[in-house]
Design a protein around this motif. Structure first.
Motif, PDB file in Angstrom:
ATOM      1  N   ARG A 170      47.534  48.838  42.371  1.00 27.51           N
ATOM      2  CA  ARG A 170      47.987  47.610  41.942  1.00 27.51           C
ATOM      3  C   ARG A 170      47.754  46.517  42.816  1.00 27.51           C
ATOM      4  NH1 ARG A 170      49.184  43.936  38.417  1.00 27.51           N
ATOM      5  NH2 ARG A 170      51.137  42.809  38.791  1.00 27.51           N
ATOM      6  N   GLU A 213      44.134  45.371  41.925  1.00 25.23           N
ATOM      7  CA  GLU A 213      44.141  44.534  40.862  1.00 25.23           C
ATOM      8  C   GLU A 213      44.920  43.252  41.010  1.00 25.23           C
ATOM      9  OE1 GLU A 213      46.742  44.417  36.509  1.00 25.23           O
ATOM     10  OE2 GLU A 213      46.600  46.339  37.755  1.00 25.23           O
ATOM     11  N   VAL A 214      45.876  42.891  41.490  1.00 25.63           N
ATOM     12  CA  VAL A 214      46.332  41.837  42.101  1.00 25.63           C
ATOM     13  C   VAL A 214      45.420  40.917  43.035  1.00 25.63           C
ATOM     14  CG1 VAL A 214      48.391  40.447  43.071  1.00 25.63           C
ATOM     15  CG2 VAL A 214      48.786  42.396  41.722  1.00 25.63           C
TER      16      VAL A 214
END
Length: 143
Positions: free
Chosen positions: A18, A21-22
């Motif tokens: 995550r 991705e961010v």
């Protein structure tokens, strides 16, 4: 390997994925901001009066860059009419510059973001609505 260790490792992998991705989204947005800044710095909008005697050029923020007057404006001695014509032409150029600036900014924002809707409508509810929805979901998950 203990179940707790595997759960922790799975959770860490999910968090790392995550984060990656961010961070990737941030890097793309940052690159887009640099492009946007350059495009806005170069933006020029030129507007002419209906009779073509006045030409006004403004930048992205509506700052006046130049006003050109055709020689024919000096044949008419009505300085009030000339002032109104200049003012109206500059205002039209500023309105077009605001629209062009909005379009550039919107093109660099994520689709469906509250910021895009706010730029189009000026509705603060659109700007904060998504953040409010995320906070409500978080409250529901933890509450």
């Amino acid at each position: 390997m203990a179940l707790a260790e595997r759960v922790d490792r799975d959770a860490n992998q999910a968090l790392r994925a995550r984060f990656d991705e961010v961070y990737g989204q941030y890097q793309r947005m940052r690159s887009g901001v640099d492009d946007l800044r350059a495009e806005l710095a170069e933006l020029r909008v030129t507007e002419r009066s209906d009779d073509g005697q006045v030409t006004a050029t403004v930048g992205a923020r509506g700052e006046l860059i130049s006003v050109e007057l055709a020689g024919e404006v000096y044949h008419d001695r009505d300085h009030h009419a000339l002032s109104r014509k200049i003012t109206m032409t500059v205002h039209r150029a500023c309105a077009r510059a605001a629209t062009a600036t909005q379009e550039l900014v919107v093109a660099h924002l994520p689709a469906g973001s509250g910021s895009v809707e706010f730029l189009r409508t000026g509705d603060f509810g659109a700007l904060f609505g998504r953040a409010d929805a995320v906070l409500r979901r978080e409250d529901e998950r933890h509450g």
